[in-house]
Design a protein around this motif. Structure first.
Motif, PDB file in Angstrom:
ATOM      1  N   VAL A  93      56.006 -13.058  23.831  1.00 55.21           N
ATOM      2  CA  VAL A  93      57.372 -11.717  24.377  1.00 55.21           C
ATOM      3  C   VAL A  93      56.375 -11.210  25.558  1.00 55.21           C
ATOM      4  O   VAL A  93      55.246 -10.509  25.602  1.00 55.21           O
ATOM      5  N   ASP A  94      57.999 -11.016  26.785  1.00 58.52           N
ATOM      6  CA  ASP A  94      57.257 -10.141  27.768  1.00 58.52           C
ATOM      7  C   ASP A  94      57.165  -8.453  27.184  1.00 58.52           C
ATOM      8  O   ASP A  94      57.912  -8.035  27.162  1.00 58.52           O
ATOM      9  N   CYS A  95      56.631  -7.895  27.535  1.00 58.65           N
ATOM     10  CA  CYS A  95      55.982  -6.554  26.508  1.00 58.65           C
ATOM     11  C   CYS A  95      56.474  -5.476  27.538  1.00 58.65           C
ATOM     12  O   CYS A  95      56.668  -4.863  27.022  1.00 58.65           O
ATOM     13  N   PHE A  96      56.710  -5.579  28.805  1.00 57.70           N
ATOM     14  CA  PHE A  96      57.446  -5.373  30.046  1.00 57.70           C
ATOM     15  C   PHE A  96      59.008  -5.119  29.598  1.00 57.70           C
ATOM     16  O   PHE A  96      59.586  -4.299  30.894  1.00 57.70           O
ATOM     17  N   ASP A  97      59.806  -5.837  29.081  1.00 56.42           N
ATOM     18  CA  ASP A  97      60.858  -6.221  29.192  1.00 56.42           C
ATOM     19  C   ASP A  97      61.871  -5.728  27.667  1.00 56.42           C
ATOM     20  O   ASP A  97      60.935  -5.636  26.797  1.00 56.42           O
ATOM     21  N   ASN A 152      63.843  -5.382  26.206  1.00 53.17           N
ATOM     22  CA  ASN A 152      65.472  -5.868  25.472  1.00 53.17           C
ATOM     23  C   ASN A 152      64.440  -6.887  25.253  1.00 53.17           C
ATOM     24  O   ASN A 152      65.023  -7.227  23.537  1.00 53.17           O
ATOM     25  N   ASP A 153      63.736  -7.268  25.465  1.00 57.57           N
ATOM     26  CA  ASP A 153      62.689  -8.597  24.532  1.00 57.57           C
ATOM     27  C   ASP A 153      61.619  -7.651  23.811  1.00 57.57           C
ATOM     28  O   ASP A 153      62.036  -8.502  22.474  1.00 57.57           O
ATOM     29  N   VAL A 154      61.387  -6.733  23.685  1.00 59.93           N
ATOM     30  CA  VAL A 154      60.898  -6.261  22.456  1.00 59.93           C
ATOM     31  C   VAL A 154      61.669  -5.717  21.944  1.00 59.93           C
ATOM     32  O   VAL A 154      61.315  -6.288  20.475  1.00 59.93           O
ATOM     33  N   LEU A 155      62.804  -5.281  21.974  1.00 53.25           N
ATOM     34  CA  LEU A 155      64.056  -5.005  21.193  1.00 53.25           C
ATOM     35  C   LEU A 155      64.354  -6.319  19.841  1.00 53.25           C
ATOM     36  O   LEU A 155      64.530  -6.442  18.897  1.00 53.25           O
TER      37      LEU A 155
END
Length: 491
Positions: A404-408, A410-413
């Motif tokens: 998971v890209d922690c800076f995105d 949307n990816d976190v959600l």
């Protein structure tokens, strides 16, 4: 890459880069108008919409200040911070972590070599007026007064002589007075003031405005990463591989940053307090990083100004309190602090950290954790607890896997949607001291909280159980290089 050592060299670098810098010769009013404009073209962060991340901006004509310019938004983009610190944006936390561990002490240069003392204005001169010398701005129509938002406050422990740099809320109140907000227990200069006040003595303090952006970022470190006695200028020195240059002030026994655009020399008076909105009676201070206007403090320490020194045609630097600029300055040091704390306990497990814009760089941290063996199950939650220890003002921690890209966000959600069940993956930590500027951190909002500034902190475990990883594999795509078909600019 251009060598950056002050504000002007930083701006010169941005001028060479596409979409990172704009300037105008059209006059602008620092009272509300400047912030109202930049809010729409570059603020980002938790600023009320419409807003967006945009380029840094320089205004060459300032109403009421014919010799001054104003720069805003220098750090209002993580990508731009990467350019200015010569680091990939996603590696900035690691850059600062490593710099903390190899400090380079500042040095003092002769006064004759200090650009910040090119022009000198002393408070004992009959026409001295801080309000006419410093083009400080207001961010909103409710501000208590013009604020210095990016002043590097530098003071020393009156007992040990150890020095510290930090950024504080500074409101210009009269021709030679400012109030300073010292959050109890959170900043070393507040502790220095208490020590001096107990002895009935003023605390000499310098305020340097318009400096190397490395100093602005590193000034935002907090304990326990930088305990009392640790001068954060050492971290900026490590980033640049060169000591920060200081100069002895002219009217007080303290030092200032030698190539700053402006330096205010003064003393925090003992046993003197002033209402923050004494001139406006608005009940508000200024827009703060959570996106709300902070309440005016009824009783703040007072700085009696002794002198102002400047470079020729100085550039005032300012920021909008809730903007992405605050996220960069507060968030990246927090990432470094969390990386350092967790790495000591479980080396190599924490792959990265992002202190998200939606938390103003302080309230939210996304931890990217790699579970490589079965015994790692549960250690990721321990990492979240360590994050709270590394930064006391943190409110919510999101745990995600390495895919998971922690800076995105949307990816976190997405991870929260497909890898999180609230009844088993939400961990509540009630009644812990957090931050007073969050209006929900108050017994009026939640009667279970005992004091203002307390919060129910939370861990959102959005990771896959180690023994179920095969059920949660993301769809795989062929790895191709788009440059075969499209230029990088087209992409």
């Amino acid at each position: 890459m251009n060598q950056i050592n002050d504000l002007r060299s930083a701006l010169d670098l941005l001028k060479t880069m596409e979409n990172q810098f704009i300037e105008t010769d059209i006059e602008i009013d620092p009272m509300n108008e400047l912030a109202g404009l930049y809010r729409k073209i570059g603020a980002g962060g938790t600023v009320m919409r419409p807003t967006k991340e945009g380029p840094a901006a320089v205004f060459n004509r300032i109403k009421g200040y014919p010799e001054a310019r104003i720069a805003i938004g220098l750090l209002a983009s993580r990508k731009r911070v990467g350019y200015l610190l010569n680091c990939q944006p996603e590696k900035l936390g690691f850059l600062l972590k490593n710099a903390v561990e190899r400090p380079v002490r500042p040095i003092t240069i002769p006064q004759a070599e200090a650009l910040c003392q090119t022009l000198v204005y002393r408070a004992d001169e009959h026409d001295f007026d801080l309000r006419k010398l410093i083009p400080a701005s207001t961010n909103s129509i409710e501000d208590a007064g013009p604020y210095i938002t990016l002043g590097m406050a530098y003071a020393s422990n009156p007992i040990t002589g150890e020095s510290d740099v930090s950024i504080h809320r500074l409101c210009i109140q009269s021709k030679d007075e400012m109030t300073i907000f010292l959050q109890p227990g959170a900043r070393h200069i507040g502790a220095f003031h208490e020590l001096a006040e107990a002895k009935g003595q003023p605390l000499p303090i310098s305020i340097s405005i318009g400096v190397d952006p490395a100093i602005e970022v590193t000034a935002c470190f907090e304990p326990p990463t930088t305990p009392i006695g640790y001068d954060e200028l050492q971290i900026a020195g490590a980033i640049r591989n060169k000591p920060v240059e200081l100069v002895q002030c002219l009217t007080i026994n303290e030092k200032a940053i030698a190539n700053a655009e402006y330096v205010i020399e003064g003393e925090i008076l003992p046993k003197v307090r002033m209402r923050e909105d004494i001139n406006s009676n608005s009940g508000k201070a200024m827009p703060e990083f959570p996106g709300y206007c902070g309440p005016a403090n009824p009783s703040l320490p007072v700085i009696k100004v002794k002198a102002v020194t400047t470079r020729k045609n100085p550039i005032m630097q300012t920021c909008i309190g809730p903007s992405e600029e605050h996220v960069s300055m507060a968030g990246i040091p927090t990432e470094a602090s969390i990386l350092q704390m967790v790495d000591k306990a479980m080396p190599g497990k924490l792959k990265n950290v992002y202190c998200a814009s939606s938390g103003g760089g302080k309230y939210i941290a996304v931890l990217q954790f790699q579970k490589s063996v079965a015994s790692d199950e549960g250690r990721h939650r321990q990492a979240a607890l360590l994050a709270f220890s590394a930064f006391a003002e943190l409110k919510h921690v999101f745990l995600v896997d390495e895919d998971v890209d922690c800076f995105d966000m949307n990816d976190v959600l997405w991870a929260m949607t497909t890898r999180f069940q609230a009844d088993r993956d939400l961990i509540l930590l009630p009644g812990i001291q957090c931050h007073p500027l969050d209006p929900s951190n108050d017994p009026v909002y939640n009667p279970l909280l005992k004091e203002h500034g307390n919060a129910c902190k939370a861990i959102f475990d959005c990771t896959v159980p180690f023994n179920q990883k095969q059920r949660f594999e993301r769809a795989k795509f062929q790895d191709v290089d788009p440059r075969h078909w499209f230029k990088e600019d087209d992409q």
